[in-house]
Write a protein that holds these residues in place. Structure first.
Motif, mmCIF file in Angstrom:
data_model
loop_
_atom_site.group_PDB
_atom_site.id
_atom_site.type_symbol
_atom_site.label_atom_id
_atom_site.label_comp_id
_atom_site.label_asym_id
_atom_site.label_seq_id
_atom_site.Cartn_x
_atom_site.Cartn_y
_atom_site.Cartn_z
ATOM 1 N N GLN A 1 0.717 -0.751 0.202
ATOM 2 C CA GLN A 1 -0.214 0.266 -0.213
ATOM 3 C C GLN A 1 0.683 0.779 0.053
ATOM 4 O OE1 GLN A 1 -1.820 -0.814 4.070
ATOM 5 N NE2 GLN A 1 -1.454 0.968 4.706
ATOM 6 N N THR A 2 0.243 1.946 -0.446
ATOM 7 C CA THR A 2 1.165 3.493 -0.314
ATOM 8 C C THR A 2 1.244 3.917 1.270
ATOM 9 O OG1 THR A 2 -0.717 4.114 -1.760
ATOM 10 C CG2 THR A 2 0.655 6.731 -0.700
ATOM 11 N N GLY A 3 2.812 4.786 0.901
ATOM 12 C CA GLY A 3 3.423 4.616 2.251
ATOM 13 C C GLY A 3 4.432 3.142 2.683
ATOM 14 N N THR A 4 4.664 2.420 1.583
ATOM 15 C CA THR A 4 5.741 1.099 1.855
ATOM 16 C C THR A 4 7.180 1.836 0.626
ATOM 17 O OG1 THR A 4 4.251 0.428 0.675
ATOM 18 C CG2 THR A 4 3.482 -0.854 2.287
ATOM 19 N N GLY A 5 7.103 2.864 0.374
ATOM 20 C CA GLY A 5 7.940 3.065 -0.445
ATOM 21 C C GLY A 5 8.251 2.320 -2.361
ATOM 22 N N LYS A 6 6.936 1.991 -2.298
ATOM 23 C CA LYS A 6 6.558 1.325 -3.598
ATOM 24 C C LYS A 6 6.684 2.273 -5.449
ATOM 25 C CE LYS A 6 1.675 2.096 -3.858
ATOM 26 N NZ LYS A 6 2.203 2.393 -5.393
ATOM 27 N N THR A 7 6.846 3.283 -4.928
ATOM 28 C CA THR A 7 7.179 4.098 -5.934
ATOM 29 C C THR A 7 8.784 4.147 -5.951
ATOM 30 O OG1 THR A 7 5.015 5.570 -5.595
ATOM 31 C CG2 THR A 7 7.083 6.442 -7.064
ATOM 32 N N ALA A 8 9.647 4.298 -5.304
ATOM 33 C CA ALA A 8 10.885 4.016 -6.012
ATOM 34 C C ALA A 8 11.627 2.819 -6.324
ATOM 35 C CB ALA A 8 11.438 4.071 -4.362
ATOM 36 N N ALA A 9 10.478 1.535 -5.404
ATOM 37 C CA ALA A 9 10.729 0.719 -5.706
ATOM 38 C C ALA A 9 10.648 0.126 -7.323
ATOM 39 C CB ALA A 9 9.746 -0.508 -4.995
ATOM 40 N N PHE A 10 9.735 1.044 -7.804
ATOM 41 C CA PHE A 10 9.746 0.471 -9.674
ATOM 42 C C PHE A 10 10.495 1.611 -10.660
ATOM 43 C CE2 PHE A 10 5.507 2.333 -8.968
ATOM 44 C CZ PHE A 10 5.771 3.505 -9.764
ATOM 45 N N SER A 11 9.966 2.939 -10.003
ATOM 46 C CA SER A 11 10.736 3.540 -10.412
ATOM 47 C C SER A 11 12.342 4.214 -10.506
ATOM 48 C CB SER A 11 10.809 5.169 -10.211
ATOM 49 O OG SER A 11 10.823 5.290 -8.403
ATOM 50 N N LEU A 12 13.543 3.513 -9.704
ATOM 51 C CA LEU A 12 14.752 3.511 -9.527
ATOM 52 C C LEU A 12 15.244 2.199 -10.363
ATOM 53 C CD1 LEU A 12 15.314 3.718 -5.189
ATOM 54 C CD2 LEU A 12 16.118 5.543 -7.700
ATOM 55 N N SER B 1 -9.659 -1.042 2.245
ATOM 56 C CA SER B 1 -10.089 0.188 2.464
ATOM 57 C C SER B 1 -9.811 0.800 4.066
ATOM 58 C CB SER B 1 -10.955 0.915 1.974
ATOM 59 O OG SER B 1 -11.750 0.570 0.776
ATOM 60 N N TYR B 2 -10.380 1.154 4.677
ATOM 61 C CA TYR B 2 -10.216 1.033 6.056
ATOM 62 C C TYR B 2 -8.556 0.820 6.883
ATOM 63 C CZ TYR B 2 -9.522 0.624 11.669
ATOM 64 O OH TYR B 2 -8.776 0.954 12.618
ATOM 65 N N VAL B 3 -7.902 -0.087 6.458
ATOM 66 C CA VAL B 3 -6.574 -0.764 6.483
ATOM 67 C C VAL B 3 -5.651 0.213 5.555
ATOM 68 C CG1 VAL B 3 -4.521 -2.502 5.886
ATOM 69 C CG2 VAL B 3 -6.911 -2.805 7.025
ATOM 70 N N HIS B 4 -5.812 0.341 4.579
ATOM 71 C CA HIS B 4 -5.418 1.747 3.761
ATOM 72 C C HIS B 4 -5.177 3.003 3.863
ATOM 73 C CE1 HIS B 4 -3.387 2.755 -1.057
ATOM 74 N NE2 HIS B 4 -3.800 3.479 -0.175
ATOM 75 N N ARG B 5 -6.674 3.642 4.205
ATOM 76 C CA ARG B 5 -6.568 4.705 5.018
ATOM 77 C C ARG B 5 -5.863 5.545 6.299
ATOM 78 N NH1 ARG B 5 -13.250 6.171 6.362
ATOM 79 N NH2 ARG B 5 -13.833 5.294 3.527
ATOM 80 N N ILE B 6 -5.856 4.193 7.562
ATOM 81 C CA ILE B 6 -5.199 4.774 8.236
ATOM 82 C C ILE B 6 -3.147 4.558 7.881
ATOM 83 C CG2 ILE B 6 -6.775 3.877 10.216
ATOM 84 C CD1 ILE B 6 -5.479 1.651 10.810
ATOM 85 N N GLY B 7 -3.296 3.815 7.369
ATOM 86 C CA GLY B 7 -1.440 3.761 7.437
ATOM 87 C C GLY B 7 -1.449 5.215 6.859
ATOM 88 N N ARG B 8 -2.261 5.982 6.630
ATOM 89 C CA ARG B 8 -1.511 7.556 5.829
ATOM 90 C C ARG B 8 -1.053 7.972 6.749
ATOM 91 N NH1 ARG B 8 -2.192 8.166 0.947
ATOM 92 N NH2 ARG B 8 -3.312 7.047 0.074
#
Length: 440
Positions: A49-60, A330-337
């Motif tokens: 989910q968002t906040g785990t660093g996945k954008t860098a995981a694929f962009s790097l 969606s609750y899990v995703h929300r609170i992860g922010r």
């Protein structure tokens, strides 16, 4: 390898040095597991989910692969395509790639709806390495022959579950059919329902599966509280809770766009700075609201689930679920922010009597009973079932201290912090830890 560096993962010295200069020295779990197979040319199926660093995981790795084989780009023919469900997420990905690729000659463009098409057409006509797009606008450009995908070597699908929820799956199938078969593909999804798994099986070739569940986020780093409150009393309770300046940067989740607007208006009338963000807002209005929230000019951002997928803001102190989501994931995703990059966080949920079944589904998914911060759970057969289930597992949340909910000696402080009347103590957490899970 216990604590790998980015260099250990196979990234070049140039990229590793650039990350050091940005203060990024330790790969997150999703980065440590996804970067090596991507660099080796494998397809990857990532659950994160968002906040785990996945954008860098694929962009790097994408940046490294593209720069290691530089070719002259052709007008309207990107070398890599990244699909995202929302404008905000597409812009967030673009910003990250621009930061990580600084000093290289990689070119990129963002193609999203809600803004004039002219500039986007001019950008892709110049020839670009990376195209970041939302499905609808990309298909518009393809149908008008401004974009061709037959020369695309890399495909990234981010937030695949949200694209499915938004009805983009047929558009994505059309887009994927236009890309050559011998591409490298990556699919990221916060959850993995059966339709997404089937779709992944269609487009990925013998992928490496990387599963970063939100267990540590939901259980270890976030206090989770619930107020049982009538629907008509929710706004008054929200205003009262937000009167505490300790809630310094808060996302309030509304189930509907209209509801988000009403909540933001009510808060502004109460003297609490707030902005709403949802799909009916123009791109400029959404970006203005995000910038205001990010800069601290606005304390409160009221969002719907879909719009919130593109919110990338650190140091969010609280998440408030004004409405409980219909899907427990969606609750899990929300609170992860509110627990990003190893920080702590607090999640507060409002639950009226009609939402009680939704609360039970959330507690079933996370394997945790939310700590009672105010109100009384509904009585009757439904409450009895919940009491029996809680009693079987020992009653309450996880063991140890859970913020201000950790005992009667701090009851008054905890009640004030979470909006309960003075003297009303939140329920003690459970003595046994119960782990969360990422999908049903």
């Amino acid at each position: 390898m216990t604590n790998p560096t980015f260099a250990d993962l196979g990234l070049t010295k140039t990229i590793s040095t650039a990350l050091d200069q940005l203060g990024i020295t330790q790969p997150t779990p999703i980065q440590a597991q996804a970067i090596p197979p991507l660099l080796s040319g494998r397809d990857v199926l990532g659950i994160a989910q968002t906040g785990t660093g996945k954008t860098a995981a694929f962009s790097l790795p994408l940046i490294q692969l593209l720069t290691s084989s530089p070719i002259t780009v052709k007008p309207g023919q990107p070398r890599a395509l990244i699909l995202a469900p929302t404008r905000e997420l597409a812009l967030q990905i673009s910003d990250a790639i621009r930061t990580f690729s600084k000093g290289s000659r990689l070119s990129q463009s963002v193609v999203v709806g809600g803004v004039p098409m002219g500039r986007q057409v001019r950008d892709v006509a110049r020839g670009i390495d990376i195209l970041i797009a939302t499905p609808g606008r990309l298909l518009d450009l393809i149908s008008q022959r401004h974009v061709r995908l037959d020369g695309c070597d890399f495909l990234v699908l981010d937030e695949a579950d949200r694209m499915l929820d938004m009805g983009f799956i047929h558009d994505i199938r059309k887009i994927v059919a236009l890309i050559k078969k011998n591409r490298q593909s990556l699919l990221f999804s916060a959850t993995m329902p059966a339709p997404i798994q089937r779709f992944a099986d269609e487009i990925l070739h013998q992928p490496v599966r990387v599963d970063i569940t939100p267990e540590t986020i939901t259980v270890d780093r976030i206090e989770q509280h619930v107020h049982h409150v009538a629907q008509n009393d929710k706004r008054a309770l929200l205003t009262k809770i937000l009167g505490d300046p300790a809630l310094s940067r808060v996302i309030v989740f509304s189930r509907t766009k209209h509801g988000a607007d009403r909540i933001a208006t009510q808060l502004e009338r109460a003297g609490i700075s707030a902005d709403a963000i949802h799909g009916n807002k123009s791109q400029n209005a959404r970006q203005k609201a995000l910038n205001s929230f990010r800069s601290g000019q606005s304390r409160i951002l009221v969002a719907t689930d879909i719009a919130a997928r593109g919110i990338d803001v650190d140091h969010i102190t609280h998440v408030i679920n004004f409405d409980l989501p219909h899907e427990p994931e969606s609750y899990v995703h929300r609170i992860g922010r509110t627990a990003r990059a190893g920080t702590q966080g607090i999640a507060i949920s409002f639950c009226d009597e009609t939402e009680y079944p939704l609360l039970r589904e959330i507690e079933k998914l996370t394997r945790r009973t939310l700590d009672l911060a105010g109100g009384t759970p509904p009585s009757g057969p439904v409450a009895s079932i919940r009491s029996a289930r809680s009693g079987k597992s020992g009653g309450g949340g996880r063991g140890g201290r859970t913020g201000s909910s950790a005992g009667a000696s701090r009851g008054h402080e905890g009640a004030k912090r979470h909006g309960a009347p003075a003297g009303q103590n939140p329920r003690r957490p459970q003595s046994s830890q119960r782990r969360a899970t990422a999908s049903r």
